[in-house]
Design a protein around this motif. Structure first.
Motif, PDB file in Angstrom:
ATOM      1  N   ILE A 115      42.049  17.410   2.853  1.00 34.69           N
ATOM      2  CA  ILE A 115      42.748  16.927   4.042  1.00 34.69           C
ATOM      3  C   ILE A 115      41.918  17.308   5.263  1.00 34.69           C
ATOM      4  CG2 ILE A 115      44.800  17.261   5.489  1.00 34.69           C
ATOM      5  CD1 ILE A 115      46.311  17.819   2.852  1.00 34.69           C
ATOM      6  N   CYS A 116      41.797  16.372   6.161  1.00 28.99           N
ATOM      7  CA  CYS A 116      40.946  16.555   7.325  1.00 28.99           C
ATOM      8  C   CYS A 116      41.745  16.201   8.570  1.00 28.99           C
ATOM      9  CB  CYS A 116      39.804  15.567   7.145  1.00 28.99           C
ATOM     10  SG  CYS A 116      38.297  16.041   7.849  1.00 28.99           S
ATOM     11  N   GLU A 117      41.743  17.070   9.559  1.00 25.88           N
ATOM     12  CA  GLU A 117      42.517  16.777  10.778  1.00 25.88           C
ATOM     13  C   GLU A 117      41.910  17.504  11.978  1.00 25.88           C
ATOM     14  OE1 GLU A 117      46.328  18.268   9.558  1.00 25.88           O
ATOM     15  OE2 GLU A 117      45.816  20.325  10.108  1.00 25.88           O
ATOM     16  N   VAL A 118      42.211  17.004  13.165  1.00 26.14           N
ATOM     17  CA  VAL A 118      41.761  17.676  14.383  1.00 26.14           C
ATOM     18  C   VAL A 118      42.385  19.074  14.397  1.00 26.14           C
ATOM     19  CG1 VAL A 118      41.862  17.656  16.904  1.00 26.14           C
ATOM     20  CG2 VAL A 118      41.487  15.528  15.657  1.00 26.14           C
ATOM     21  N   ALA A 119      41.577  20.096  14.722  1.00 23.94           N
ATOM     22  CA  ALA A 119      42.073  21.482  14.737  1.00 23.94           C
ATOM     23  C   ALA A 119      42.714  21.752  16.090  1.00 23.94           C
ATOM     24  CB  ALA A 119      40.935  22.454  14.445  1.00 23.94           C
ATOM     25  N   ALA A 120      43.910  21.205  16.283  1.00 26.50           N
ATOM     26  CA  ALA A 120      44.566  21.270  17.587  1.00 26.50           C
ATOM     27  C   ALA A 120      44.852  22.707  18.015  1.00 26.50           C
ATOM     28  CB  ALA A 120      45.853  20.462  17.543  1.00 26.50           C
ATOM     29  N   SER A 121      45.045  23.604  17.056  1.00 28.86           N
ATOM     30  CA  SER A 121      45.403  24.977  17.418  1.00 28.86           C
ATOM     31  C   SER A 121      44.174  25.838  17.711  1.00 28.86           C
ATOM     32  CB  SER A 121      46.224  25.615  16.300  1.00 28.86           C
ATOM     33  OG  SER A 121      45.447  25.648  15.132  1.00 28.86           O
ATOM     34  N   TYR A 122      42.974  25.322  17.435  1.00 26.02           N
ATOM     35  CA  TYR A 122      41.762  26.087  17.719  1.00 26.02           C
ATOM     36  C   TYR A 122      41.326  25.802  19.153  1.00 26.02           C
ATOM     37  CZ  TYR A 122      37.312  28.389  17.165  1.00 26.02           C
ATOM     38  OH  TYR A 122      36.248  29.252  17.310  1.00 26.02           O
ATOM     39  N   LYS A 123      41.406  26.817  20.003  1.00 28.25           N
ATOM     40  CA  LYS A 123      41.225  26.580  21.439  1.00 28.25           C
ATOM     41  C   LYS A 123      39.867  27.035  21.981  1.00 28.25           C
ATOM     42  CE  LYS A 123      45.640  25.411  21.917  1.00 28.25           C
ATOM     43  NZ  LYS A 123      45.993  23.983  21.938  1.00 28.25           N
ATOM     44  N   LYS A 124      39.071  27.715  21.136  1.00 18.23           N
ATOM     45  CA  LYS A 124      37.854  28.322  21.687  1.00 18.23           C
ATOM     46  C   LYS A 124      36.722  27.335  21.901  1.00 18.23           C
ATOM     47  CE  LYS A 124      38.962  32.759  19.680  1.00 18.23           C
ATOM     48  NZ  LYS A 124      38.607  33.729  18.635  1.00 18.23           N
ATOM     49  N   LYS A 125      36.768  26.223  21.180  1.00 16.90           N
ATOM     50  CA  LYS A 125      35.757  25.181  21.356  1.00 16.90           C
ATOM     51  C   LYS A 125      36.472  23.835  21.360  1.00 16.90           C
ATOM     52  CE  LYS A 125      32.321  27.513  18.390  1.00 16.90           C
ATOM     53  NZ  LYS A 125      31.238  27.902  19.299  1.00 16.90           N
ATOM     54  N   LYS A 126      35.811  22.854  21.991  1.00 19.62           N
ATOM     55  CA  LYS A 126      36.325  21.478  21.936  1.00 19.62           C
ATOM     56  C   LYS A 126      35.706  20.764  20.739  1.00 19.62           C
ATOM     57  CE  LYS A 126      37.131  20.615  26.831  1.00 19.62           C
ATOM     58  NZ  LYS A 126      36.623  19.902  28.010  1.00 19.62           N
ATOM     59  N   HIS A 127      36.297  19.654  20.342  1.00 18.07           N
ATOM     60  CA  HIS A 127      35.767  18.772  19.298  1.00 18.07           C
ATOM     61  C   HIS A 127      35.647  19.487  17.945  1.00 18.07           C
ATOM     62  CE1 HIS A 127      34.942  16.838  23.032  1.00 18.07           C
ATOM     63  NE2 HIS A 127      33.877  17.573  23.301  1.00 18.07           N
ATOM     64  N   VAL A 128      36.685  20.235  17.606  1.00 15.82           N
ATOM     65  CA  VAL A 128      36.698  20.961  16.326  1.00 15.82           C
ATOM     66  C   VAL A 128      37.717  20.299  15.401  1.00 15.82           C
ATOM     67  CG1 VAL A 128      37.236  23.164  15.206  1.00 15.82           C
ATOM     68  CG2 VAL A 128      35.972  23.145  17.363  1.00 15.82           C
ATOM     69  N   PHE A 129      37.316  20.099  14.153  1.00 22.32           N
ATOM     70  CA  PHE A 129      38.281  19.612  13.166  1.00 22.32           C
ATOM     71  C   PHE A 129      38.263  20.516  11.942  1.00 22.32           C
ATOM     72  CE2 PHE A 129      35.480  17.498  10.070  1.00 22.32           C
ATOM     73  CZ  PHE A 129      34.335  17.277  10.822  1.00 22.32           C
ATOM     74  N   LYS A 130      39.326  20.372  11.172  1.00 23.30           N
ATOM     75  CA  LYS A 130      39.573  21.278  10.050  1.00 23.30           C
ATOM     76  C   LYS A 130      39.538  20.499   8.749  1.00 23.30           C
ATOM     77  CE  LYS A 130      43.222  23.976  10.454  1.00 23.30           C
ATOM     78  NZ  LYS A 130      44.630  24.488  10.396  1.00 23.30           N
ATOM     79  N   LEU A 131      38.916  21.099   7.747  1.00 22.47           N
ATOM     80  CA  LEU A 131      38.894  20.507   6.412  1.00 22.47           C
ATOM     81  C   LEU A 131      39.576  21.470   5.458  1.00 22.47           C
ATOM     82  CD1 LEU A 131      37.661  18.336   4.435  1.00 22.47           C
ATOM     83  CD2 LEU A 131      35.716  19.881   4.209  1.00 22.47           C
ATOM     84  N   ARG A 132      40.617  20.999   4.791  1.00 21.04           N
ATOM     85  CA  ARG A 132      41.307  21.835   3.803  1.00 21.04           C
ATOM     86  C   ARG A 132      41.073  21.241   2.422  1.00 21.04           C
ATOM     87  NH1 ARG A 132      46.575  21.145   4.979  1.00 21.04           N
ATOM     88  NH2 ARG A 132      46.280  22.478   6.784  1.00 21.04           N
ATOM     89  N   LEU A 133      40.470  22.009   1.528  1.00 17.36           N
ATOM     90  CA  LEU A 133      40.161  21.507   0.190  1.00 17.36           C
ATOM     91  C   LEU A 133      41.342  21.711  -0.746  1.00 17.36           C
ATOM     92  CD1 LEU A 133      36.505  22.826  -0.181  1.00 17.36           C
ATOM     93  CD2 LEU A 133      37.306  20.631   0.703  1.00 17.36           C
ATOM     94  N   SER A 134      41.265  21.047  -1.894  1.00 18.24           N
ATOM     95  CA  SER A 134      42.390  21.122  -2.837  1.00 18.24           C
ATOM     96  C   SER A 134      42.564  22.540  -3.385  1.00 18.24           C
ATOM     97  CB  SER A 134      42.191  20.131  -3.976  1.00 18.24           C
ATOM     98  OG  SER A 134      40.927  20.315  -4.547  1.00 18.24           O
ATOM     99  N   ASN A 135      41.522  23.374  -3.321  1.00 20.66           N
ATOM    100  CA  ASN A 135      41.658  24.771  -3.789  1.00 20.66           C
ATOM    101  C   ASN A 135      42.202  25.705  -2.701  1.00 20.66           C
ATOM    102  OD1 ASN A 135      39.532  25.177  -2.063  1.00 20.66           O
ATOM    103  ND2 ASN A 135      38.033  25.679  -3.646  1.00 20.66           N
ATOM    104  N   GLY A 136      42.564  25.135  -1.555  1.00 14.06           N
ATOM    105  CA  GLY A 136      43.173  25.942  -0.494  1.00 14.06           C
ATOM    106  C   GLY A 136      42.176  26.533   0.487  1.00 14.06           C
ATOM    107  N   SER A 137      40.886  26.315   0.266  1.00  8.82           N
ATOM    108  CA  SER A 137      39.936  26.860   1.244  1.00  8.82           C
ATOM    109  C   SER A 137      39.894  25.938   2.469  1.00  8.82           C
ATOM    110  CB  SER A 137      38.552  27.063   0.633  1.00  8.82           C
ATOM    111  OG  SER A 137      37.872  25.858   0.522  1.00  8.82           O
ATOM    112  N   GLU A 138      39.617  26.553   3.620  1.00  7.73           N
ATOM    113  CA  GLU A 138      39.593  25.799   4.869  1.00  7.73           C
ATOM    114  C   GLU A 138      38.323  26.069   5.650  1.00  7.73           C
ATOM    115  OE1 GLU A 138      44.363  25.405   5.819  1.00  7.73           O
ATOM    116  OE2 GLU A 138      42.991  26.015   7.411  1.00  7.73           O
ATOM    117  N   TRP A 139      37.819  25.023   6.236  1.00  9.31           N
ATOM    118  CA  TRP A 139      36.588  25.082   7.020  1.00  9.31           C
ATOM    119  C   TRP A 139      36.830  24.412   8.361  1.00  9.31           C
ATOM    120  CZ3 TRP A 139      32.139  27.033   4.470  1.00  9.31           C
ATOM    121  CH2 TRP A 139      32.294  27.231   3.095  1.00  9.31           C
ATOM    122  N   LEU A 140      36.220  24.958   9.398  1.00  5.86           N
ATOM    123  CA  LEU A 140      36.246  24.311  10.711  1.00  5.86           C
ATOM    124  C   LEU A 140      34.869  23.720  10.982  1.00  5.86           C
ATOM    125  CD1 LEU A 140      38.106  26.999  12.866  1.00  5.86           C
ATOM    126  CD2 LEU A 140      39.067  24.905  11.868  1.00  5.86           C
TER     127      LEU A 140
END
Ligand code: I3P
Length: 106
Positions: A62-87
Motif C-alpha cells: 500500500i502506497c500513500e502520501v505520508a500526511a503525518s510526516y511533517k519534517k519534509k515535503k513530498h514524502v510518501f509511505k510504502l507499507r509492504l504485506s509483511n508490515g514493514s514501512e518505508w518513507l
C-alpha cells in the motif's frame, strides 16, 4: 521507472521500529513489481544493489502520501504485506506523485 529518492526505513514489521532510521538518497528501480535500490546508476549498471539488499516485493503493498510526516515535503509511505514501512522523499510534488502512481500499480 528509475531515479533518485530519499529513503527512510520506518518499521521493520508490525509495531517494530526499524533500527537504522536515517535518510539515504538512493537510486531506485521499479520493475516487475519489485523495487531495488542502488547507490547510484553506475551500480545499477554493474548489478550491485545497495548494501546487498534484496528487492522489495510490491505486490499487495500500500502506497500513500505520508500526511503525518511533517519534517519534509513530498514524502510518501510504502507499507509492504509483511508490515514493514518505508518513507520516500521526492524532490517535488510531480516526482512524488509519479512514483506513488508507479508503486501503486506495481
Ligand atoms: C536518525 C536520523 C533520521 C531521523 C531519525 C533518527 O538518526 O537522524 O534523520 O529521522 O529519527 O533516528 P541516525 O541517523 O543517527 O540513525 P527524521 O529525519 O525523520 O527525524 P527517528 O528515530 O525519530 O525516526
Amino acid at each position: 521507472m528509475e531515479g533518485y529518492l530519499g529513503r527512510k526505513h520506518d518499521l521493520e514489521g508490525p509495531n517494530k521500529k526499524a533500527s537504522n532510521r536515517s535518510w539515504n538518497n538512493l537510486y531506485c528501480v521499479l520493475r516487475n513489481s519489485e523495487l531495488t535500490f542502488y547507490k547510484d546508476a553506475k551500480n545499477l549498471a554493474l548489478g550491485v544493489p545497495y548494501h546487498g539488499e534484496e528487492p522489495l516485493a510490491l505486490r499487495h503493498a500500500i502506497c500513500e502520501v505520508a500526511a503525518s510526516y511533517k519534517k519534509k515535503k513530498h514524502v510518501f509511505k510504502l507499507r509492504l504485506s509483511n508490515g514493514s514501512e518505508w518513507l520516500f522523499h521526492g524532490k517535488d510534488e510531480e516526482e512524488m506523485l509519479s512514483w506513488l502512481q508507479g508503486m501503486s500499480m506495481a
